[in-house]
Design a protein around this motif. Structure first.
Motif, short mmCIF file in Angstrom:
data_model
loop_
_atom_site.label_atom_id
_atom_site.label_comp_id
_atom_site.label_asym_id
_atom_site.label_seq_id
_atom_site.Cartn_x
_atom_site.Cartn_y
_atom_site.Cartn_z
N THR A 71 0.82 -1.22 0.00
CA THR A 71 0.00 0.00 0.00
C THR A 71 0.85 1.27 0.00
OG1 THR A 71 -1.73 -1.15 1.22
CG2 THR A 71 -1.80 1.26 1.23
N LEU A 72 0.51 2.17 -0.93
CA LEU A 72 1.13 3.49 -0.97
C LEU A 72 0.11 4.56 -0.61
CD1 LEU A 72 3.35 3.37 -4.19
CD2 LEU A 72 4.04 3.03 -1.82
N THR A 73 0.60 5.63 -0.02
CA THR A 73 -0.20 6.81 0.28
C THR A 73 0.57 8.02 -0.24
OG1 THR A 73 0.88 7.13 2.42
CG2 THR A 73 -1.11 5.74 2.39
N GLU A 74 -0.06 9.18 -0.22
CA GLU A 74 0.66 10.39 -0.61
C GLU A 74 1.90 10.57 0.25
OE1 GLU A 74 -1.61 13.92 -0.86
OE2 GLU A 74 -3.07 13.12 -2.29
N GLN A 75 1.77 10.26 1.54
CA GLN A 75 2.90 10.41 2.45
C GLN A 75 4.03 9.44 2.09
OE1 GLN A 75 1.93 9.85 6.58
NE2 GLN A 75 3.99 10.36 7.30
N ARG A 76 3.68 8.20 1.76
CA ARG A 76 4.72 7.23 1.40
C ARG A 76 5.38 7.57 0.07
NH1 ARG A 76 2.75 1.13 3.39
NH2 ARG A 76 2.71 1.65 5.62
N ILE A 77 4.63 8.13 -0.85
CA ILE A 77 5.23 8.56 -2.12
C ILE A 77 6.17 9.73 -1.88
CG2 ILE A 77 4.77 9.57 -4.39
CD1 ILE A 77 2.19 7.88 -4.45
N GLU A 78 5.76 10.66 -1.03
CA GLU A 78 6.64 11.76 -0.66
C GLU A 78 7.90 11.23 0.01
OE1 GLU A 78 8.63 15.13 0.05
OE2 GLU A 78 6.92 14.90 -1.31
N SER A 79 7.76 10.19 0.83
CA SER A 79 8.92 9.59 1.48
C SER A 79 9.87 8.98 0.45
CB SER A 79 8.48 8.52 2.48
OG SER A 79 7.76 9.09 3.55
N MET A 80 9.31 8.40 -0.61
CA MET A 80 10.16 7.86 -1.69
C MET A 80 10.96 8.98 -2.34
SD MET A 80 8.28 4.88 -3.88
CE MET A 80 6.67 5.58 -4.01
N ALA A 81 10.29 10.07 -2.65
CA ALA A 81 10.98 11.20 -3.27
C ALA A 81 12.03 11.79 -2.33
CB ALA A 81 9.97 12.26 -3.69
N SER A 82 11.67 11.90 -1.06
CA SER A 82 12.61 12.45 -0.07
C SER A 82 13.82 11.53 0.09
CB SER A 82 11.91 12.63 1.28
OG SER A 82 10.88 13.58 1.17
N ALA A 83 13.59 10.21 0.02
CA ALA A 83 14.71 9.27 0.13
C ALA A 83 15.70 9.46 -1.01
CB ALA A 83 14.18 7.84 0.15
N ILE A 84 15.19 9.76 -2.20
CA ILE A 84 16.09 10.02 -3.33
C ILE A 84 16.91 11.28 -3.07
CG2 ILE A 84 16.17 10.65 -5.79
CD1 ILE A 84 13.74 8.85 -6.21
N GLU A 85 16.28 12.30 -2.49
CA GLU A 85 17.02 13.52 -2.17
C GLU A 85 18.06 13.28 -1.07
OE1 GLU A 85 13.60 16.77 -3.45
OE2 GLU A 85 13.61 15.97 -1.41
N GLN A 86 17.77 12.35 -0.19
CA GLN A 86 18.78 11.98 0.81
C GLN A 86 19.97 11.29 0.14
OE1 GLN A 86 16.75 9.62 3.77
NE2 GLN A 86 15.27 11.24 4.18
N ILE A 87 19.71 10.52 -0.90
CA ILE A 87 20.79 9.87 -1.64
C ILE A 87 21.66 10.91 -2.33
CG2 ILE A 87 21.30 8.33 -3.60
CD1 ILE A 87 18.74 6.77 -2.81
N ILE A 88 21.04 11.97 -2.82
CA ILE A 88 21.81 13.06 -3.44
C ILE A 88 22.83 13.61 -2.45
CG2 ILE A 88 21.65 15.44 -4.30
CD1 ILE A 88 18.87 14.69 -5.43
N ALA A 89 22.43 13.72 -1.19
CA ALA A 89 23.30 14.31 -0.18
C ALA A 89 24.43 13.38 0.26
CB ALA A 89 22.47 14.72 1.03
N LEU A 90 24.33 12.10 -0.08
CA LEU A 90 25.35 11.14 0.34
C LEU A 90 26.62 11.28 -0.48
CD1 LEU A 90 23.15 7.94 0.81
CD2 LEU A 90 24.09 9.41 2.61
N ASP A 91 27.73 10.98 0.15
CA ASP A 91 29.02 10.99 -0.53
C ASP A 91 29.04 9.92 -1.60
OD1 ASP A 91 31.63 11.91 -0.92
OD2 ASP A 91 32.46 10.36 0.38
N ASP A 92 29.51 10.26 -2.78
CA ASP A 92 29.59 9.32 -3.89
C ASP A 92 30.81 8.43 -3.71
OD1 ASP A 92 29.62 7.97 -6.28
OD2 ASP A 92 29.53 9.75 -7.54
N PRO A 93 30.63 7.11 -3.59
CA PRO A 93 31.80 6.24 -3.38
C PRO A 93 32.61 6.01 -4.65
CG PRO A 93 29.80 4.92 -3.51
CD PRO A 93 29.36 6.35 -3.55
N VAL A 94 32.00 6.21 -5.81
CA VAL A 94 32.67 5.88 -7.08
C VAL A 94 33.87 6.80 -7.29
CG1 VAL A 94 32.41 5.68 -9.57
CG2 VAL A 94 30.52 5.03 -8.08
N GLY A 95 34.99 6.21 -7.59
CA GLY A 95 36.21 6.97 -7.85
C GLY A 95 37.07 7.19 -6.62
#
Length: 417
Positions: A71-95
Motif C-alpha cells: 500500500t502506498l499513500t501520498e505520504q509514502r510517495i513523498e517519502s520515496m521522493a525524499s529518500a532520493i534527495e537523501q541519496i543526493i546528499a550522500l558521498d559518492d563512493p565511485v572513484g
C-alpha cells in the motif's frame, strides 16, 4: 523465448551501464533530483495503479503484512521522493582511491572504487523498492533491472515511468532503470542465466523467493532470507527501557523484517518484567507464544515447545522464552536467529560487549530498538536490502555495497624480471 527476451533486457542494461559509469557526481545528482520531482508529479497516477492492486490483494485474502508493504499513500510517495534527495546528499563512493603501498621496485599500488555494472533486483509486493533500488544503483554508477512481483507490477511500472522520464530529459537511455513488464517466472529464470551481462542479483521478499533465486542463479546473489530478530532482557536491564524497546520493536510496524519476533528474558528479572510485558502487549492485541516457564504470565498465551521457535510472524505475534543467563540467550539466538538484528537491554557494559562480540548477526543493538536496523536510520540513505550473507556485504546495504574496488598500479616503466 523467455531466455531470448531476458538476454535482450540484460544486454541493453549492460550497454546503459557504461553511460552511467561516465557521469560525474554532479551530473548524477541532477538526474536524481529530477527523478524525485517526477515521482512527486506522478503521485496521482501511482496512487491510481496502487489502489487497484491493493483491492486485488485484499480480494485474494493476502496477508496483512504484504498488504502493508504493497500500500502506498501520498505520504509514502513523498517519502520515496525524499529518500532520493537523501541519496543526493550522500558521498559518492565511485572513484574513491586509497593508497596501498609503494613496492621496492617503485610501483605504486592503489585501490579505486568502481560500480559493479548491472544489478538485477527481484522483489515482491514492495513498490517502494522500485524507487529506492533505482536511485541507489544509479548513484553508485550502475544500471539496474527491476523485476517486481505480480502483486505490485502496475504500481512499480508507474514509478519507473516517472524515473525514466528524468533519464530521457538528461539524454540517458531508459535501460539505466529497466523494469521487467511481465512477472512471468520463466522470464525471471532467463534473467538469472545472464551472467554475461548481469553482475549481481539481489532478491527481496519471502524466504521462498530468495531460496528459489539462490538455487537457480548463475550470478552471485545477496541473500536476505528472513528477519527473526530477538530482544534479550538481561539481569541488569532497565526494565522500563526494555518494555519500550519491546513495544517499539514489535508493534510499531510488525510486518517488516526488523520487527521483533522473539523476546528472551533472564530468569532473575522475569517475575518483574513479564507482568508488565503481558499488560502492554495485551493492549496492542499481540498474540503470545510462550515457553512452559513463561506461559502463566499471560492470558490466553499459546504454549510453544523448545523446538518451535524461530518463526518470522510479520504480524502482531511474538515468541517468549525465559532463559537462565546470557549464555542461554546467545545459544537460543545461534539456533533460531537469522543473522539479521539482535538486541540486548542491559546496564552492564561488560555484558553488552560480550553479547556484541559473540552474537553472529549483521546488526547488534545495545539499548536501542531493532527498528533502527535500516539503511536510512543508520545513515546510509535508502537501502537496497539487508544482507544476511557475509559476501560481499553484511547488514543494511547502501551506496558503497553497490560498488567494488579494482587495483590501479602506476609505475615509471618497471618490468618484472
Amino acid at each position: 523465448m523467455s531466455t531470448d527476451v531476458a538476454a535482450m533486457i540484460a544486454a541493453k542494461a549492460s550497454k546503459a551501464a557504461k553511460a552511467v559509469a561516465n557521469l560525474t557526481t554532479e551530473e548524477k545528482n541532477f538526474v536524481l533530483q529530477s527523478m524525485a520531482n517526477h515521482i512527486r508529479e506522478a503521485t496521482a497516477d501511482i496512487l491510481a495503479a496502487n489502489k487497484d492492486e491493493v483491492a486485488t490483494a485484499v480480494s485474494n485474502d493476502t496477508s496483512a503484512a504484504m498488504i502493508d508493504r504493497l500500500t502506498l499513500t501520498e505520504q509514502r510517495i513523498e517519502s520515496m521522493a525524499s529518500a532520493i534527495e537523501q541519496i543526493i546528499a550522500l558521498d559518492d563512493p565511485v572513484g574513491k582511491t586509497r593508497f596501498i603501498e609503494q613496492r621496492p621496485n617503485g610501483i605504486n599500488i592503489e585501490k579505486r572504487r568502481i560500480a559493479l555494472g548491472v544489478i538485477c533486483m527481484i522483489y515482491e509486493a514492495r513498490p517502494n523498492v522500485t524507487a529506492d533500488a533505482g536511485a541507489l544503483c544509479f548513484k553508485a554508477g550502475n544500471a539496474v533491472i527491476l523485476r517486481c512481483g505480480r502483486e505490485a507490477i502496475q504500481t512499480s511500472l508507474a514509478i519507473a515511468k516517472a524515473m525514466q522520464q528524468a533519464l530521457r530529459e538528461h539524454k540517458l537511455p531508459d535501460e539505466v532503470i529497466s523494469i521487467v513488464p511481465d512477472p512471468d517466472r520463466d522470464l525471471m529464470l532467463g534473467l538469472l542465466k545472464q551472467e554475461q551481462y548481469i553482475d549481481l542479483v539481489i532478491p527481496r521478499g519471502g524466504e521462498g523467493l530468495i531460496r528459489f533465486v539462490t538455487e537457480h542463479s548463475r550470478i552471485p546473489v545477496i541473500q536476505h532470507y528472513k528477519g527473526v530478530c530477538h530482544l534479550y532482557i538481561d539481569q541488569s536491564a532497565d526494565l522500563d527501557m526494555g518494555l519500550n524497546l519491546l513495544l517499539n520493536g514489535k508493534v510499531q510496524r510488525p510486518g517488516v523484517c526488523n520487527a521483533l519476533e522473539g523476546l528472551l528474558v533472564n530468569k532473575h528479572v522475569a517475575a518483574d518484567f513479564l507482568p508488565k510485558a503481558s499488560a502492554a502487549l495485551a493492549e496492542h492485541n499481540v498474540i503470545i507464544h510462550a515457553c512452559k516457564q513463561s506461559v502463566d504470565y499471560f492470558n490466553q498465551a499459546q504454549l510453544i515447545e523448545d523446538n518451535e521457535f524461530g518463526q518470522e510472524y510479520l504480524a502482531p505475534e511474538i515468541a517468549i522464552r525465559i532463559v537462565d543467563d546470557m549464555d542461554h540467550a546467545i545459544e537460543h539466538i545461534d539456533r533460531f536467529g537469522s543473522q539479521h538484528t539482535e538486541v540486548i537491554c542491559t546496564r552492564d557494559q561488560a555484558n553488552a560487549e560480550r553479547f556484541i562480540r559473540q552474537v553472529d548477526s549483521a546488526v547488534v543493538m545495545h539499548n536501542s530498538s531493532s527498528r533502527f536496523s535500516d539503511g536510512g536510520e543508520l545513515g546510509l540513505g535508502a537501502e537496497i536490502g539487508i544482507s544476511t550473507s557475509k559476501l560481499h556485504a553484511y547488514g543494511p546495504m547502501g551506496l558503497e555495497a553497490l560498488t567494488t574496488e579494482k587495483y590501479v598500479v602506476t609505475g615509471t616503466g618497471q618490468t618484472r624480471s
